[in-house]
Design a protein around this motif. Structure first.
Motif, PDB file in Angstrom:
ATOM      1  N   ASN A  76      -2.810 -40.968  15.666  1.00 38.67           N
ATOM      2  CA  ASN A  76      -4.268 -41.050  15.554  1.00 38.67           C
ATOM      3  C   ASN A  76      -4.979 -39.720  15.766  1.00 38.67           C
ATOM      4  O   ASN A  76      -6.068 -39.503  15.236  1.00 38.67           O
ATOM      5  CB  ASN A  76      -4.815 -42.091  16.526  1.00 38.67           C
ATOM      6  N   GLY A  77      -4.420 -38.825  16.561  1.00 41.85           N
ATOM      7  CA  GLY A  77      -5.053 -37.537  16.798  1.00 41.85           C
ATOM      8  C   GLY A  77      -4.648 -36.440  15.830  1.00 41.85           C
ATOM      9  O   GLY A  77      -5.214 -35.342  15.855  1.00 41.85           O
ATOM     10  N   MET A  78      -3.664 -36.733  14.945  1.00 44.78           N
ATOM     11  CA  MET A  78      -3.145 -35.663  14.093  1.00 44.78           C
ATOM     12  C   MET A  78      -4.172 -35.199  13.064  1.00 44.78           C
ATOM     13  O   MET A  78      -4.202 -34.015  12.690  1.00 44.78           O
ATOM     14  CB  MET A  78      -1.863 -36.118  13.403  1.00 44.78           C
ATOM     15  N   VAL A  87      -3.269 -25.421   9.850  1.00 46.85           N
ATOM     16  CA  VAL A  87      -1.890 -25.891   9.981  1.00 46.85           C
ATOM     17  C   VAL A  87      -1.152 -25.595   8.680  1.00 46.85           C
ATOM     18  O   VAL A  87      -1.528 -26.094   7.614  1.00 46.85           O
ATOM     19  CB  VAL A  87      -1.843 -27.394  10.291  1.00 46.85           C
ATOM     20  N   GLU A  88      -0.097 -24.798   8.763  1.00 49.60           N
ATOM     21  CA  GLU A  88       0.616 -24.392   7.555  1.00 49.60           C
ATOM     22  C   GLU A  88       1.429 -25.545   6.963  1.00 49.60           C
ATOM     23  O   GLU A  88       1.359 -25.822   5.763  1.00 49.60           O
ATOM     24  CB  GLU A  88       1.546 -23.215   7.856  1.00 49.60           C
ATOM     25  N   LYS A  89       2.223 -26.242   7.818  1.00 49.19           N
ATOM     26  CA  LYS A  89       3.119 -27.288   7.319  1.00 49.19           C
ATOM     27  C   LYS A  89       3.032 -28.520   8.216  1.00 49.19           C
ATOM     28  O   LYS A  89       2.830 -28.413   9.421  1.00 49.19           O
ATOM     29  CB  LYS A  89       4.568 -26.790   7.276  1.00 49.19           C
ATOM     30  N   ILE A 115      -5.667 -36.044   4.283  1.00 48.36           N
ATOM     31  CA  ILE A 115      -6.366 -35.036   5.099  1.00 48.36           C
ATOM     32  C   ILE A 115      -5.653 -33.693   4.990  1.00 48.36           C
ATOM     33  O   ILE A 115      -6.288 -32.636   4.842  1.00 48.36           O
ATOM     34  CB  ILE A 115      -6.433 -35.494   6.566  1.00 48.36           C
ATOM     35  N   ALA A 116      -4.317 -33.712   5.052  1.00 40.94           N
ATOM     36  CA  ALA A 116      -3.548 -32.476   4.939  1.00 40.94           C
ATOM     37  C   ALA A 116      -3.822 -31.772   3.620  1.00 40.94           C
ATOM     38  O   ALA A 116      -3.993 -30.545   3.567  1.00 40.94           O
ATOM     39  CB  ALA A 116      -2.056 -32.779   5.084  1.00 40.94           C
ATOM     40  N   SER A 117      -3.881 -32.550   2.532  1.00 42.00           N
ATOM     41  CA  SER A 117      -4.159 -31.972   1.216  1.00 42.00           C
ATOM     42  C   SER A 117      -5.540 -31.323   1.189  1.00 42.00           C
ATOM     43  O   SER A 117      -5.704 -30.208   0.671  1.00 42.00           O
ATOM     44  CB  SER A 117      -4.057 -33.062   0.150  1.00 42.00           C
ATOM     45  N   GLU A 118      -6.511 -31.989   1.773  1.00 44.27           N
ATOM     46  CA  GLU A 118      -7.865 -31.443   1.809  1.00 44.27           C
ATOM     47  C   GLU A 118      -7.929 -30.145   2.611  1.00 44.27           C
ATOM     48  O   GLU A 118      -8.715 -29.249   2.297  1.00 44.27           O
ATOM     49  CB  GLU A 118      -8.815 -32.468   2.433  1.00 44.27           C
TER      50      GLU A 118
END
Length: 339
Positions: A76-78, A87-89, A115-118
């Motif tokens: 949930n916090g990621m 964050v690179e990876k 979210i990572a993609s954004e």
């Protein structure tokens, strides 16, 4: 040199336990810190991780974030970490791609990937053998075949039955009320059943200089044994200097026989550190006195978060305002139950 920080997930009695871990180390041949986050607790814990990295590490960046498994106290916090830091990876398991599309966790993982993609973070699905930082960090488990088996078990409803059982576990006494005067001898105890989702946790080994640090997520004995098989087969196994007590010290995630294999038999001199992430008054099995005592009998200084962030350092000065942590010491071994 390395630093390992376990943030306080759950700061008062009755709060849920969880994992929010940050670590940094200097890989061989490098002069720059590698900075890693492993799990991020609940949403507020993710915000605390961002603040922690910006305060104590090289601010603004994380080279690698690892989601061990998609339970709420880990995932949930990621999103906060991905939004709040560069964050690179991101390493994880895409449960929906392995037949688990019907599981609620699949939606949470896909949302995190979005979210990572954004945020420009590369996402990788990793299994045993994946390495980073020139081999300094290695995934020991699960392997893909075992992961597929665990997802199939979840789809079959095993994890739902276990979730109902866990929901019935009552809150326990304060961890400090369960401290005992003496350790006593160990009555050997067997492993217990663990949910397929917990067994799917990414298990990682960090090797810095001659130190081995094992991070376990919520993995149970079957998953840990399989991971250690991989470590031994690939020349990665050896004496551990640091180990995460899995699943907040649950009785279900340990056995005397496996701890003998992983750490050695009882009676060893104190020569390693174990961290357990717990709230001050979590359920009666978080942590289990039987499990904590088993680690201590095998030469571990067991440090509990219990409402405060804790740090293990090697080759790094103690931070200003931080003081040496007090190990838990012997704990009352509560009677075994079916929970």
């Amino acid at each position: 040199m390395f630093e390992v920080d376990f943030l306080a997930v759950g700061k008062k009695a009755g709060d849920k336990c969880g994992d929010a871990i940050a670590l940094r180390f200097v890989p061989p041949g490098s002069t720059q810190w590698a900075q890693v986050v492993v799990d991020a607790g609940f949403q507020d814990d993710g915000k605390a991780l961002v603040e922690h990295v910006n305060t104590y590490y090289d601010p603004g960046r994380v080279d690698l974030a690892i989601l061990t498994h998609p339970d709420e106290d880990h995932i949930n916090g990621m999103g906060e970490v991905l939004r709040g830091l560069s964050v690179e990876k991101l390493w994880l398991h895409r449960v929906g791609s392995h037949g688990g599309v019907s599981l609620g966790a699949a939606d949470a993982v896909e949302e995190l990937i979005s979210i990572a993609s954004e945020e420009g973070t590369e996402v990788f699905e990793v299994f045993a053998g994946q390495q980073a930082f020139g081999g300094t960090l290695t995934v020991l488990g699960p392997d893909q075949a075992y992961y597929d088996q665990l997802v199939a078990e979840q789809v079959g409803g095993v994890s739902l039955a276990e979730a109902a059982r866990k929901a019935a576990v009552a809150a326990g006494r304060s961890i400090w009320d369960r401290i005992a005067e003496t350790l006593g001898e160990e009555t050997p105890f067997p492993e217990k059943e663990v949910t397929p989702r917990n067994n799917s946790s990414i298990i990682t080994l960090l090797t810095v200089d001659d130190n081995r640090l094992l991070l376990t997520g919520d993995a149970g004995v079957p998953a840990l044994s399989r991971a250690w098989d991989f470590a031994e087969a690939n020349g990665l196994a050896g004496e551990l200097s640091f180990v995460q007590v899995p699943h907040h010290g649950s009785r279900r995630n340990a056995s005397s026989a496996f701890l003998n294999r992983l750490i050695g038999p009882p009676g060893q001199a104190e020569n390693r550190t174990a961290f357990v992430s717990v709230s001050p008054g979590c359920s009666h099995e978080h942590p289990s006195g039987r499990v904590i005592n088993a680690y201590e009998r095998r030469g571990c200084r067991v440090i509990a978060t219990a409402g405060e962030a804790k740090c293990s350092v090697n080759g790094v000065p103690l931070r200003n305002g931080w003081v040496p942590a007090t190990p838990l010491g012997p704990m009352v071994e509560e009677p075994e139950t079916e929970d």
